[in-house]
Design a protein around this motif. Structure first.
Motif, PDB file in Angstrom:
ATOM      1  N   LEU A 168       0.706  -1.158  -0.026  1.00  0.00           N
ATOM      2  CA  LEU A 168       0.230  -0.192  -0.008  1.00  0.00           C
ATOM      3  C   LEU A 168       0.869   1.211   0.139  1.00  0.00           C
ATOM      4  O   LEU A 168       0.365   2.275  -0.390  1.00  0.00           O
ATOM      5  N   ARG A 169       2.082   1.262   0.395  1.00  0.00           N
ATOM      6  CA  ARG A 169       3.085   2.193   0.294  1.00  0.00           C
ATOM      7  C   ARG A 169       3.716   2.420  -0.868  1.00  0.00           C
ATOM      8  O   ARG A 169       4.300   3.510  -1.648  1.00  0.00           O
ATOM      9  N   ASN A 170       3.498   1.245  -2.003  1.00  0.00           N
ATOM     10  CA  ASN A 170       4.176   1.208  -3.149  1.00  0.00           C
ATOM     11  C   ASN A 170       3.487   2.022  -4.112  1.00  0.00           C
ATOM     12  O   ASN A 170       2.242   2.091  -4.060  1.00  0.00           O
ATOM     13  N   PRO A 171       4.234   3.210  -4.612  1.00  0.00           N
ATOM     14  CA  PRO A 171       3.487   4.085  -5.699  1.00  0.00           C
ATOM     15  C   PRO A 171       3.206   3.422  -7.012  1.00  0.00           C
ATOM     16  O   PRO A 171       2.169   3.949  -7.398  1.00  0.00           O
ATOM     17  N   GLY A 172       3.581   2.326  -7.046  1.00  0.00           N
ATOM     18  CA  GLY A 172       3.089   1.472  -8.480  1.00  0.00           C
ATOM     19  C   GLY A 172       1.692   0.679  -8.007  1.00  0.00           C
ATOM     20  O   GLY A 172       1.128  -0.206  -9.040  1.00  0.00           O
ATOM     21  N   VAL A 173       1.270   0.604  -7.052  1.00  0.00           N
ATOM     22  CA  VAL A 173      -0.276   0.065  -6.753  1.00  0.00           C
ATOM     23  C   VAL A 173      -1.225   1.104  -7.105  1.00  0.00           C
ATOM     24  O   VAL A 173      -1.465   2.325  -7.046  1.00  0.00           O
ATOM     25  N   GLN A 174      -2.172   0.629  -7.821  1.00  0.00           N
ATOM     26  CA  GLN A 174      -3.235   1.285  -8.416  1.00  0.00           C
ATOM     27  C   GLN A 174      -4.848   0.786  -8.129  1.00  0.00           C
ATOM     28  O   GLN A 174      -4.439  -0.300  -7.429  1.00  0.00           O
ATOM     29  N   GLN A 175      -5.796   1.324  -8.507  1.00  0.00           N
ATOM     30  CA  GLN A 175      -7.021   0.867  -8.135  1.00  0.00           C
ATOM     31  C   GLN A 175      -7.702   1.164  -9.518  1.00  0.00           C
ATOM     32  O   GLN A 175      -8.315   1.882 -10.182  1.00  0.00           O
ATOM     33  N   GLN A 176      -7.608   0.051 -10.383  1.00  0.00           N
ATOM     34  CA  GLN A 176      -8.268   0.085 -12.081  1.00  0.00           C
ATOM     35  C   GLN A 176      -9.480  -0.814 -11.981  1.00  0.00           C
ATOM     36  O   GLN A 176      -9.434  -1.842 -12.012  1.00  0.00           O
ATOM     37  N   THR A 177     -10.588   0.066 -11.806  1.00  0.00           N
ATOM     38  CA  THR A 177     -11.847  -0.790 -11.825  1.00  0.00           C
ATOM     39  C   THR A 177     -12.251  -1.364 -13.046  1.00  0.00           C
ATOM     40  O   THR A 177     -12.694  -2.358 -13.251  1.00  0.00           O
ATOM     41  N   HIS A 178     -12.080  -0.703 -14.157  1.00  0.00           N
ATOM     42  CA  HIS A 178     -12.504  -1.200 -15.467  1.00  0.00           C
ATOM     43  C   HIS A 178     -11.636  -0.500 -16.655  1.00  0.00           C
ATOM     44  O   HIS A 178     -10.782   0.384 -16.543  1.00  0.00           O
ATOM     45  N   MET A 179     -11.715  -0.909 -17.826  1.00  0.00           N
ATOM     46  CA  MET A 179     -11.177  -0.428 -18.826  1.00  0.00           C
ATOM     47  C   MET A 179     -12.056   0.121 -20.314  1.00  0.00           C
ATOM     48  O   MET A 179     -11.589   0.143 -21.125  1.00  0.00           O
ATOM     49  N   LEU A 180     -13.133   0.721 -19.712  1.00  0.00           N
ATOM     50  CA  LEU A 180     -14.106   0.923 -20.557  1.00  0.00           C
ATOM     51  C   LEU A 180     -14.211   2.731 -20.814  1.00  0.00           C
ATOM     52  O   LEU A 180     -14.134   3.289 -19.989  1.00  0.00           O
ATOM     53  N   ARG A 181     -14.301   2.951 -22.293  1.00  0.00           N
ATOM     54  CA  ARG A 181     -14.449   4.235 -22.402  1.00  0.00           C
ATOM     55  C   ARG A 181     -15.808   4.654 -22.042  1.00  0.00           C
ATOM     56  O   ARG A 181     -16.078   5.932 -21.768  1.00  0.00           O
ATOM     57  N   ASP A 182     -16.468   3.882 -22.264  1.00  0.00           N
ATOM     58  CA  ASP A 182     -18.015   4.264 -22.035  1.00  0.00           C
ATOM     59  C   ASP A 182     -18.670   2.879 -21.548  1.00  0.00           C
ATOM     60  O   ASP A 182     -18.928   1.804 -21.892  1.00  0.00           O
ATOM     61  N   THR A 183     -19.116   3.229 -19.973  1.00  0.00           N
ATOM     62  CA  THR A 183     -19.764   2.011 -19.377  1.00  0.00           C
ATOM     63  C   THR A 183     -21.061   1.536 -19.694  1.00  0.00           C
ATOM     64  O   THR A 183     -21.577   0.498 -19.352  1.00  0.00           O
ATOM     65  N   GLY A 184     -21.710   2.263 -20.632  1.00  0.00           N
ATOM     66  CA  GLY A 184     -22.999   2.062 -21.079  1.00  0.00           C
ATOM     67  C   GLY A 184     -23.076   1.230 -22.382  1.00  0.00           C
ATOM     68  O   GLY A 184     -24.207   1.002 -22.763  1.00  0.00           O
ATOM     69  N   VAL A 185     -22.044   1.051 -23.055  1.00  0.00           N
ATOM     70  CA  VAL A 185     -22.052   0.281 -24.340  1.00  0.00           C
ATOM     71  C   VAL A 185     -22.852  -1.055 -24.198  1.00  0.00           C
ATOM     72  O   VAL A 185     -22.673  -1.818 -23.416  1.00  0.00           O
ATOM     73  N   VAL A 186     -23.502  -1.144 -25.179  1.00  0.00           N
ATOM     74  CA  VAL A 186     -24.148  -2.631 -25.453  1.00  0.00           C
ATOM     75  C   VAL A 186     -23.981  -2.941 -26.895  1.00  0.00           C
ATOM     76  O   VAL A 186     -24.139  -2.575 -27.701  1.00  0.00           O
ATOM     77  N   TYR A 187     -23.548  -4.283 -26.827  1.00  0.00           N
ATOM     78  CA  TYR A 187     -23.247  -5.160 -27.970  1.00  0.00           C
ATOM     79  C   TYR A 187     -24.599  -6.261 -28.165  1.00  0.00           C
ATOM     80  O   TYR A 187     -25.077  -6.884 -27.607  1.00  0.00           O
ATOM     81  N   ARG A 188     -24.721  -5.848 -29.491  1.00  0.00           N
ATOM     82  CA  ARG A 188     -25.924  -6.877 -30.187  1.00  0.00           C
ATOM     83  C   ARG A 188     -25.091  -7.633 -31.223  1.00  0.00           C
ATOM     84  O   ARG A 188     -24.800  -6.992 -32.256  1.00  0.00           O
ATOM     85  N   ASP A 189     -25.931  -8.905 -31.352  1.00  0.00           N
ATOM     86  CA  ASP A 189     -25.281  -9.736 -32.600  1.00  0.00           C
ATOM     87  C   ASP A 189     -26.293  -9.510 -33.713  1.00  0.00           C
ATOM     88  O   ASP A 189     -27.638  -9.362 -33.559  1.00  0.00           O
ATOM     89  N   ARG A 190     -25.779  -8.960 -34.752  1.00  0.00           N
ATOM     90  CA  ARG A 190     -26.707  -8.285 -35.827  1.00  0.00           C
ATOM     91  C   ARG A 190     -27.533  -9.427 -36.544  1.00  0.00           C
ATOM     92  O   ARG A 190     -28.481  -9.139 -37.116  1.00  0.00           O
ATOM     93  N   ASP A 191     -26.967 -10.758 -36.401  1.00  0.00           N
ATOM     94  CA  ASP A 191     -27.720 -11.939 -36.983  1.00  0.00           C
ATOM     95  C   ASP A 191     -28.798 -12.639 -35.952  1.00  0.00           C
ATOM     96  O   ASP A 191     -29.479 -13.412 -36.388  1.00  0.00           O
TER      97      ASP A 191
END
Length: 264
Positions: free
Chosen positions: A203-226
């Protein structure tokens, strides 16, 4: 998205779940994992590093990195995503395009893309990253790595039809380290096998982060076009976070993410 892309997203989702199971102690440089495991992830990270040193495993040795991540049941972004790549390389995984192991600009992060970067638009490539606390599959264009992708470096590629990096039998045959071996290796690397001391150090290490997600937009929805019934929703959930990390950060200042969420 196409049916093939949806198959890939679902394959990455299954792969993320399997990596989370096989490396359930988490990542040393994720704040919530240190709290969740009470410093045990730190011991396992250093035991993993000891294995890496003993065997001369290089950063882009995907098989080697994946194997020691399973042995130590822990890994940072490089080790966990090497394991994801190994799992997705298996026949019948659902991925039928090339898998790419990518090093970000500056070398601070490793992740996967799906697709042939030489022959198709990067907008149509898939993205996989098991490191965030709430990891999920997505298209590269919807990830926080999208803006910098053209400057990133593909370090390893697995093409369809090649032998798997690790077979299903290989993965099952990997023996996890006994606690005594974890303690011995952590002690040799750091001078202590005390989990509480490892937690304080992490916890003292400056290399420790808290990355919850990697999304530009948390609301995006993917749909199979077929097949409109096949839907994949991208969302981050406080309920899901707290369910996995029971009271994970109470009373502590949350560390900043490695990749800023403002990159949208």
């Amino acid at each position: 998205m196409t049916s093939r892309q949806m198959d890939e997203m679902l394959a990455v989702q299954r792969g993320i779940q399997e990596v989370e199971h096989l490396t359930h102690f988490g990542s040393l440089n994720q704040q919530a994992d240190s709290y969740r495991m009470g410093g045990e992830v730190s011991e396992r990270y250093y035991a993993r590093e000891s294995l890496e040193d003993d065997r001369g495993i290089q950063p882009y040795d995907i098989r080697g990195q994946a194997t020691i991540s399973v042995e130590a049941q822990a890994g940072n972004c490089g080790g966990k995503n090497a394991l994801l790549m190994a799992l997705l390389s298996q026949p019948g995984s659902g991925v039928e395009r090339p898998l790419n192991y990518v090093r970000s600009t500056g070398g601070e992060h490793y992740y996967l893309t799906i697709g042939d970067h030489r022959a198709e638009s990067s907008r149509e490539m898939g993205f996989g990253d098991t490191w965030p606390t709430l990891a999920s599959p997505m298209m590269l264009r919807d990830s926080l790595m999208w803006d910098d992708f053209s400057r990133n470096q593909i370090r390893s590629t697995h093409a369809p039809g090649e032998a798997p990096i690790l077979s299903r039998q290989d993965v099952r045959a990997i023996q996890t380290l006994a606690q005594a071996e974890i303690d011995r290796r952590a002690l040799a690397k750091t001078g202590t096998s005390d989990a509480e001391l490892h937690l304080e150090g992490a916890l003292r290490n400056p290399g420790v982060q808290q990355q919850t997600h990697m999304l530009r937009d948390t609301g995006v929805v993917y749909r199979d076009r077929d097949d409109p019934a096949r839907v994949l929703r991208q969302e981050t959930s406080t309920t899901r976070f707290n369910r996995r990390y029971a009271d994970p950060l109470a009373g502590f200042r949350e560390k900043a993410p490695l990749i800023p969420y403002s990159r949208r």
